[in-house]
Design a protein around this motif. Sequence first.
Motif, short mmCIF file in Angstrom:
data_model
loop_
_atom_site.label_atom_id
_atom_site.label_comp_id
_atom_site.label_asym_id
_atom_site.label_seq_id
_atom_site.Cartn_x
_atom_site.Cartn_y
_atom_site.Cartn_z
N PRO A 98 1.02 -1.30 0.21
CA PRO A 98 0.32 0.18 -0.17
C PRO A 98 0.77 1.05 -0.46
CG PRO A 98 -0.62 -1.94 1.63
CD PRO A 98 0.54 -2.30 1.08
N ILE A 99 2.41 0.81 0.43
CA ILE A 99 2.62 1.84 0.62
C ILE A 99 3.90 2.77 -0.69
CG2 ILE A 99 5.25 3.27 1.71
CD1 ILE A 99 3.90 2.54 3.87
N ALA A 100 4.30 1.54 -1.17
CA ALA A 100 4.59 1.49 -2.81
C ALA A 100 3.90 2.32 -3.36
CB ALA A 100 5.33 0.01 -3.08
N SER A 101 2.81 1.65 -3.72
CA SER A 101 1.42 2.26 -3.98
C SER A 101 0.59 3.31 -3.98
CB SER A 101 0.98 1.20 -4.72
OG SER A 101 0.05 0.29 -3.77
N GLY A 102 1.03 3.94 -3.11
CA GLY A 102 0.50 4.92 -2.21
C GLY A 102 -0.13 6.64 -3.45
N ASN A 103 0.78 6.20 -4.41
CA ASN A 103 0.45 7.59 -4.97
C ASN A 103 -0.36 7.68 -6.02
OD1 ASN A 103 3.64 8.95 -4.44
ND2 ASN A 103 3.91 7.69 -6.29
N SER A 104 -0.70 6.52 -5.37
CA SER A 104 -2.09 5.88 -6.90
C SER A 104 -3.37 6.79 -5.78
CB SER A 104 -2.49 4.85 -7.15
OG SER A 104 -3.02 3.78 -6.16
N GLY A 105 -3.17 6.96 -5.28
CA GLY A 105 -4.36 7.61 -3.54
C GLY A 105 -5.36 5.94 -3.70
N ARG A 106 -5.21 5.33 -4.67
CA ARG A 106 -6.30 3.89 -3.83
C ARG A 106 -5.88 3.15 -2.14
NH1 ARG A 106 -9.42 2.06 -7.99
NH2 ARG A 106 -9.19 -0.12 -7.21
N PHE A 107 -4.34 3.17 -2.24
CA PHE A 107 -3.17 2.80 -1.17
C PHE A 107 -3.59 1.49 -1.35
CE2 PHE A 107 -2.91 6.81 -0.70
CZ PHE A 107 -1.77 7.14 0.14
N GLU A 108 -3.88 0.57 -1.70
CA GLU A 108 -4.32 -0.89 -2.08
C GLU A 108 -2.89 -1.61 -2.20
OE1 GLU A 108 -8.76 -0.60 -3.47
OE2 GLU A 108 -7.00 -1.06 -5.08
#
Length: 590
Positions: A98-108
């Motif tokens: 979730p942290i690594a993909s947090g830039n998308s805003g979804r935090f999944e």
Amino acid sequence: MIKNSSSFKISKISAALLLCFSVAYADQTTQPTDEIESTEQTTKSNVFTLGTVVVSASVPQSSELFESYIGKETIDLLEAKDVGEALQYTPGVFYDSPIASGNSGRFESGVTVRGYGLRYVPIYVDGIPVYIPYDGYSDMGRFSTADISSIQVAKGYSSVMYGHNTMGGAINIVTMKPRSKFDFSGVIGTGTGDVKETSINIGTLQENWYLQAGFSDRTRKYTRLADNYVGKDAEGQFVNSDKYLYNTKDRRANIKLGWTPNATDEYVLSYSKQKAKKYPGHIGHKGFIPTTWKWPKWDRETISFVSTTWLMDNKIYIKPRLYYDTYKNTLTGWRGDPKGSHYDDKAFGASVEIGTTAINNHLVKMMLSYKDETHESFDTFPNSSLHMPDSDSKATQKFYSIALEDTITFTEQWEAQLGVVYTKRKATASDIGINTQHLLNTYPSANSMLAPSYDSTDFQAALFYKPTDLDTFRFTVGKKTRFPSFKESYSNYAGGSERKCPKGQTGCKPGEFVPSITLQNPGLKPESALNIELGYNGTPIDGLTMDTALFYSQSKDAIDRSDFDYNTFPGYAFVNPLTYLEKLNAKVLS
């Protein structure tokens, strides 16, 4: 707008020649070993075998053996608390936290299997599809491992019994089954991040029936960062902290009742319900607040029935599946807007699989399946539960499939598998386009609501060579298709910003700003891939388990967004909904 790309996506969607090598835990590639957690020792496995997709006549098929397998023992050893965390230890699978993909805003949290994301690799729980109808993405962090006995991952090649949309493979989560008259396990714990965890699984196995029930509850209030973050967060607050304030709360309950009238037949009714919340920290808390988006509701409820009945001296089996699945989701703070966006999705599915060994050295299977998915959405006023007028939309799609598969045993060393699956999709939608009504009033031609029916025929073939009981070589080839999601076909919105008109445009004056619009594209066609693999799975020396694969994946008609078009609808910058496809040959990259 989403469209089909005019060229093959090679490097971006794993269409390269790669060599994947791994030295893995033994239970990633072998069948489950027994775990004794109950008050009575037993030789029975806690794997709910009826929840697996592949039905074997007697011994496991070669096609099963090269699926990556993660057992309960490894999951517990590695302290993997959700399926995403568990899958990061699987060869060929990349875990996106979730942290690594947090830039998308979804935090999944998500995974990619040989470069294919979850839109291309469907998730099943006990063989029942678990799918987010709107966009196809499932948050892997919401799938607790508390009641899981194993996770199976098919990469590239997978049995046609999995059905449609398995373009990159399939993930099947298999839940627990009792092994004795009193089977009990539980966890109570805490951890860094103010984690609180409780889970309990209890079951009983009787002569002709069994009962399994479980409950889990897990909360996390922050994640410890490697170093302090210095700067402003999503709420504009200056932060100097090593705490990443993103809260999650997951609660799940399930119950499974099974009837086993004899040694071969099994009839199981299952029910599960999960409730989850995801939300950032609040002003005054010490830590980095990554987003203002909140998910006060991420709820799923599923009821299913599955059984296996063997007939004619165990030469024919019938395996029906029925399920009803609901998914309710609420998001607030979308793009800085505090209004609420609500999803109310439903899916009903039914399938029947019939297999026979009546033909010598053949295991022939046929599956008929049907699935009806409905996505409904509406908005509520900011900081309110009041329904916003004219915000409702609805889309449905129905899938009809027939699959045939033949596993042929030539000798003890040689085996082959041939499969084909035909799928037809029908889709409808209503109230689509309300987000861009001001454009539609000016240009009615933009309001194309046609939702044509599409179909696909996929095939695959595999050859297996087993020089020993512990070693298997394989060569597989298959063509797979993925149908577009609701979001890709029907998503439409005013972008919330204006675009500067570039030079050379006829629909606007260079330098002026025009509204940006994204239009729906109901006519979007499916995309497909050709997967080829040469691999080995086995134990070359005692104590060493190896799974290595040389594979090539070529994706065609890949779905992607187009550039902004300033001329078709003068005064607007819109994403082009064209679906013209140019087919090109792709070369192997080495």
